[in-house]
Design a protein around this motif. Structure first.
Motif, PDB file in Angstrom:
ATOM      1  N   MET A   5     -32.609 -16.829 -45.233  1.00 20.96           N
ATOM      2  CA  MET A   5     -33.530 -17.829 -44.690  1.00 20.96           C
ATOM      3  C   MET A   5     -34.658 -17.170 -43.913  1.00 20.96           C
ATOM      4  N   THR A   6     -34.288 -16.192 -43.093  1.00 19.74           N
ATOM      5  CA  THR A   6     -35.306 -15.505 -42.294  1.00 19.74           C
ATOM      6  C   THR A   6     -36.335 -14.845 -43.203  1.00 19.74           C
ATOM      7  N   LEU A   7     -35.865 -14.152 -44.233  1.00 18.31           N
ATOM      8  CA  LEU A   7     -36.788 -13.458 -45.131  1.00 18.31           C
ATOM      9  C   LEU A   7     -37.617 -14.453 -45.923  1.00 18.31           C
ATOM     10  N   TYR A   8     -37.027 -15.599 -46.264  1.00 23.73           N
ATOM     11  CA  TYR A   8     -37.760 -16.595 -47.042  1.00 23.73           C
ATOM     12  C   TYR A   8     -38.894 -17.184 -46.223  1.00 23.73           C
ATOM     13  N   VAL A  60     -26.847  -4.985 -48.192  1.00 22.50           N
ATOM     14  CA  VAL A  60     -26.524  -6.234 -47.494  1.00 22.50           C
ATOM     15  C   VAL A  60     -25.889  -7.240 -48.455  1.00 22.50           C
ATOM     16  N   THR A  61     -26.430  -7.333 -49.669  1.00 23.69           N
ATOM     17  CA  THR A  61     -25.907  -8.303 -50.631  1.00 23.69           C
ATOM     18  C   THR A  61     -24.480  -7.963 -51.025  1.00 23.69           C
ATOM     19  N   TYR A 105     -25.156 -13.899 -44.352  1.00 25.90           N
ATOM     20  CA  TYR A 105     -26.083 -13.616 -45.454  1.00 25.90           C
ATOM     21  C   TYR A 105     -27.169 -14.684 -45.532  1.00 25.90           C
ATOM     22  N   LEU A 106     -26.759 -15.931 -45.367  1.00 27.70           N
ATOM     23  CA  LEU A 106     -27.700 -17.048 -45.429  1.00 27.70           C
ATOM     24  C   LEU A 106     -28.739 -16.946 -44.315  1.00 27.70           C
ATOM     25  N   ILE A 107     -28.285 -16.521 -43.124  1.00 23.96           N
ATOM     26  CA  ILE A 107     -29.233 -16.354 -42.013  1.00 23.96           C
ATOM     27  C   ILE A 107     -30.304 -15.345 -42.416  1.00 23.96           C
ATOM     28  N   PHE A 108     -29.882 -14.224 -43.013  1.00 24.29           N
ATOM     29  CA  PHE A 108     -30.852 -13.202 -43.419  1.00 24.29           C
ATOM     30  C   PHE A 108     -31.772 -13.751 -44.507  1.00 24.29           C
ATOM     31  N   LEU A 151     -21.096 -14.760 -35.425  1.00 26.97           N
ATOM     32  CA  LEU A 151     -22.065 -15.436 -36.289  1.00 26.97           C
ATOM     33  C   LEU A 151     -23.200 -16.040 -35.467  1.00 26.97           C
ATOM     34  N   ALA A 152     -22.821 -16.732 -34.379  1.00 23.36           N
ATOM     35  CA  ALA A 152     -23.838 -17.357 -33.543  1.00 23.36           C
ATOM     36  C   ALA A 152     -24.758 -16.309 -32.932  1.00 23.36           C
ATOM     37  N   THR A 153     -24.168 -15.179 -32.555  1.00 27.42           N
ATOM     38  CA  THR A 153     -24.970 -14.113 -31.966  1.00 27.42           C
ATOM     39  C   THR A 153     -26.008 -13.620 -32.966  1.00 27.42           C
ATOM     40  N   VAL A 154     -25.589 -13.445 -34.218  1.00 29.79           N
ATOM     41  CA  VAL A 154     -26.539 -13.022 -35.250  1.00 29.79           C
ATOM     42  C   VAL A 154     -27.652 -14.050 -35.384  1.00 29.79           C
TER      43      VAL A 154
END
Lengths: 364, 364, 364
Positions: A354-357, A105-106, A349-352, B142-145
């Protein structure tokens, strides 16, 4: 003057090598200072990874295109492999899997996503070889399907015997390695002209003499293994101290540390308007981890781990890999880029991250 | 003659304005006639939305391209925003979320899908600016993710604290608004030449004088808010009376009512072989709702709703948004269209509508 | 000389027709020899399917383009339809559904995937009509959405009344047939010039006289139905004997047997650098099964099955269809192919086959 010393003098990143001995001293004197050890081992791994990648490229440059490409393709993620092997040996399967998923992912979202604006702020619109991007994205897609299936099936029926997952994982690992090999055959031999621009751009740094390169390769690999041991031991405690979830550490921190050297090359390529290089490193590295590092870990786990490792990932990680691969496919489809394309990738990437954090630890 | 009155005389859709006072009279005299009130408020909202959209465009035309584009982009879905705010204030979160999801799906599948055959039955093959379509589709993706992640995570572990979902929702809302702003910066400023054709086509109707436009904007917004209150109050009862599920009402009926004015413009554009306009309105409107309206509602819910609203949607709605976005991406990838492409989009929409219509109410 | 006999003499595949009487004799004399009967019926169906497909093409060639296209499009998968009808009549819904899903996946992944390397090992890079591929992929995508929805909804709530699923399935079946019809209208009438190359390539074999063709069509259909009965009865027992799961048999074995004739044509096309033909057969056949065969089976089940059949598939099958469709979309997007593209498709197919082979039987 020794080219190794010259490189170290010229490249400030390599000055971090000073932390390597420090890690070992502190690990001996203060074995309980986990947070400190974690920080020191991160600082030590980054320059070692850079040296390792330079040594690999030097050996590759000496051995001719086909063998060289093969070497680059198999040893390019040696750092990630060594860290993961250390974690495997310590029985930390959760960390191994999180770091595999995180590296994929990164590389696809962060490395590619940061390359686009880094280049795009200097150059209005950038172009790159989309055939190469497509092949890498295709390989990544295949690997994603392979990782998806065991998780999807055991989702459906929680009682599926672990034996099934283990047998399937070995079969999938072998299949992925074969696909990876065929991909190399395609891009380095039968259809290499389609990948022309990306190959040609690679010879950036002056290669070392072969003897030095081989010695460095061997020596640094041992050092990375030793530092990784400290890193893997301290990472969980340090995560707790920083208030991070283990998922966040494996997925984000380990992936960023392991890929630091390649990121430096990808970003430099983008700033020089050689986006072929950046896209090639980012997607190539991701597909290498998915189709070579991950299967090798599964197969090796039968010999060095306490129990065999399977390819069944946490469903959330599979979703993230799937989205990352799909995003990379859609984005690289046009072969053109502007800064905003990178912003979209970074946002995903930021969404992922943030979610993991924010994720409560027990979920994973 | 007053341009507002002239417009009303020329445009039969605006004759429906006569229903606005009727709604208020009936609401006062017969507050229990929910089905009647529902029908009347639908008939009243449609012309108000058309006026609102015309007023926004007039203000935008007077203020120059960049500010005008910004205005258009933020106020273009004012009707949907006001309806959703009214529902939020009434604590009807299910309706708010269904109408957000429904607006995204209706714009991408129905508005786009009906534009293609409307144009395609007159013109054999139509072309449009695919760069613009790609950026909008990227934003939508992006919004969907962002909408997928909270639902996916809480699927995996039902016990995840609501606090986690709420914190994550606020963070995602902020991220989406930032992405939306950067998207505007990209399309209105740094790379506006890529979007040329779509921008240029927009000045269709004669703009009003700025004073009239601003006054209309303010006045009509208040009227929409007042009619929305009647609409939101009556919608559930009316749905029961018509034998519709609440999911169907929120997802399909509210989305069609709220988007009626934009649909009229998109369809007119398609009939005039200006498909850039249709695609721009459909995808632009969908991404505006996903990246601006939805996050604003989450943030505003901390001030006006009984409790904060999160971004966790019913999984079925997430699947539908995901499919709609993916379909729009695949379809607009080529920049060419014929009637059958629209039929495929409409069929997917019909599948969703049928499913929601038949769905037993308690599932949602 | 009778053209039928001439064909049989020239085509070694048709020599397998000798197994047709053998099947009936053994079925009468040794009704318990299930494994033998299974093997014999497979050997008998393959040449019958080839004859059926030749007869259909001959009738189509005589009746002019539009009607001929229609005939080809509706009778092209007659073998699959007859096998499925026989299984439906026997109440083996699991087998019917597995064979539908398997036929879609086998055609998109295996038939397309094997065509690419078969052509690609002879020709460096091959090109084909991507418009035609896109329309077929679009239809397939629509069908996938239609199959996804009932399964997704009933995933969410296990208690959803079976009545809901059944009503929805009939509505979806009708919608798919309408979409299929509109697709034929588009490709055979309103926009046939876009499909030019694929159409033109089709007249490969010498057509039979119309009388012979019609008689063969009728006679062979009856024979296929009779052999299918033996096949359906023996398949489960044979699967157990071979240690295969029922899922594997329905998904892989039945699909390969039913599609053998079309595969022969697709592979021959690829070897002759007529990839349009291969892609057209593979994707056309898959979309025909999804949009014509499957809905017809649902509608017919109200008349001939013990209970009506719905469109709710095992979630794993839906995931596989979804991945197969997505892969085909991504792969055919460029209109160019080399051997490695086919390898990727075959690898995905292999992943599915391995999973189904290893899957414990009770999961499905």
């Amino acid at each position: 003057m020794n080219p190794l010393l010259k490189d170290i003098r010229d490249n400030p990143l390599l000055w971090l090598l000073g932390f390597v001995p420090v890690v070992f001293v502190v690990a001996r004197l203060e074995p309980e200072a986990q947070t400190l050890l974690f920080g020191l081992s991160v600082l030590a791994i980054v320059p070692l990874a850079a040296l390792l990648s330079h040594a690999t490229e030097s050996v590759a440059a000496k051995t001719g295109d086909a063998v060289g490409g093969l070497l680059n393709a198999t040893l390019g993620n040696l750092t990630e492999l060594v860290i993961a092997l250390t974690a495997l040996h310590a029985g930390q399967y959760m960390l191994v899997k999180a770091s595999i998923a995180g590296a994929i992912v990164t590389n696809t979202l962060f490395m590619l996503g940061a390359s686009f604006p880094l280049g795009g702020l200097k150059y209005h619109v950038q172009e790159y070889n989309r055939v190469s991007a497509r092949v890498q994205a295709g390989l990544l897609f295949l690997a994603t399907v392979a990782l998806l299936v065991p998780s999807a099936v055991s989702e459906v029926d929680a009682d599926v015997a672990a034996a099934f997952t283990r047998k399937l994982s070995v079969a999938l690992a072998l299949l992925l390695v074969v696909a990876y090999g065929l991909g190399l055959l395609f891009s380095l031999r039968t259809h290499r002209e389609l990948f022309a621009s990306a190959e040609h751009d690679e010879g950036d740094e002056t290669p070392w003499p072969i003897g030095l390169a081989l010695a460095t390769l061997a020596g640094i690999t041992v050092l990375v293994a030793l530092v990784s041991e400290v890193f893997v031991e301290s990472v969980q405690k340090a995560a707790e101290a920083f208030g991070m979830t283990p998922a966040f550490v494996g997925f984000i921190v380990v992936a960023l540390v392991g890929g630091a050297a390649e990121m430096a090359s990808a970003f430099a390529g983008a700033r020089k308007n050689r986006l072929d290089l950046s896209v090639g490193i980012a997607l190539g590295s991701a597909s290498q981890i998915a189709l070579f590092v991950a299967p090798v870990l599964v197969l090796v786990s039968y010999f060095i781990g306490p129990t065999p490792m399977d390819l069944q990932f946490w469903p959330g990680a599979v979703v993230m890999i799937l989205i990352a691969t799909l995003t990379a496919s859609l984005v690289t489809n046009s072969g053109r880029s502007a800064w905003f394309v990178g912003v979209l990738l970074l946002m995903v990437y930021l969404i992922f991250a943030m979610t993991l954090y924010l994720l409560p630890p027990r979920v994973l």
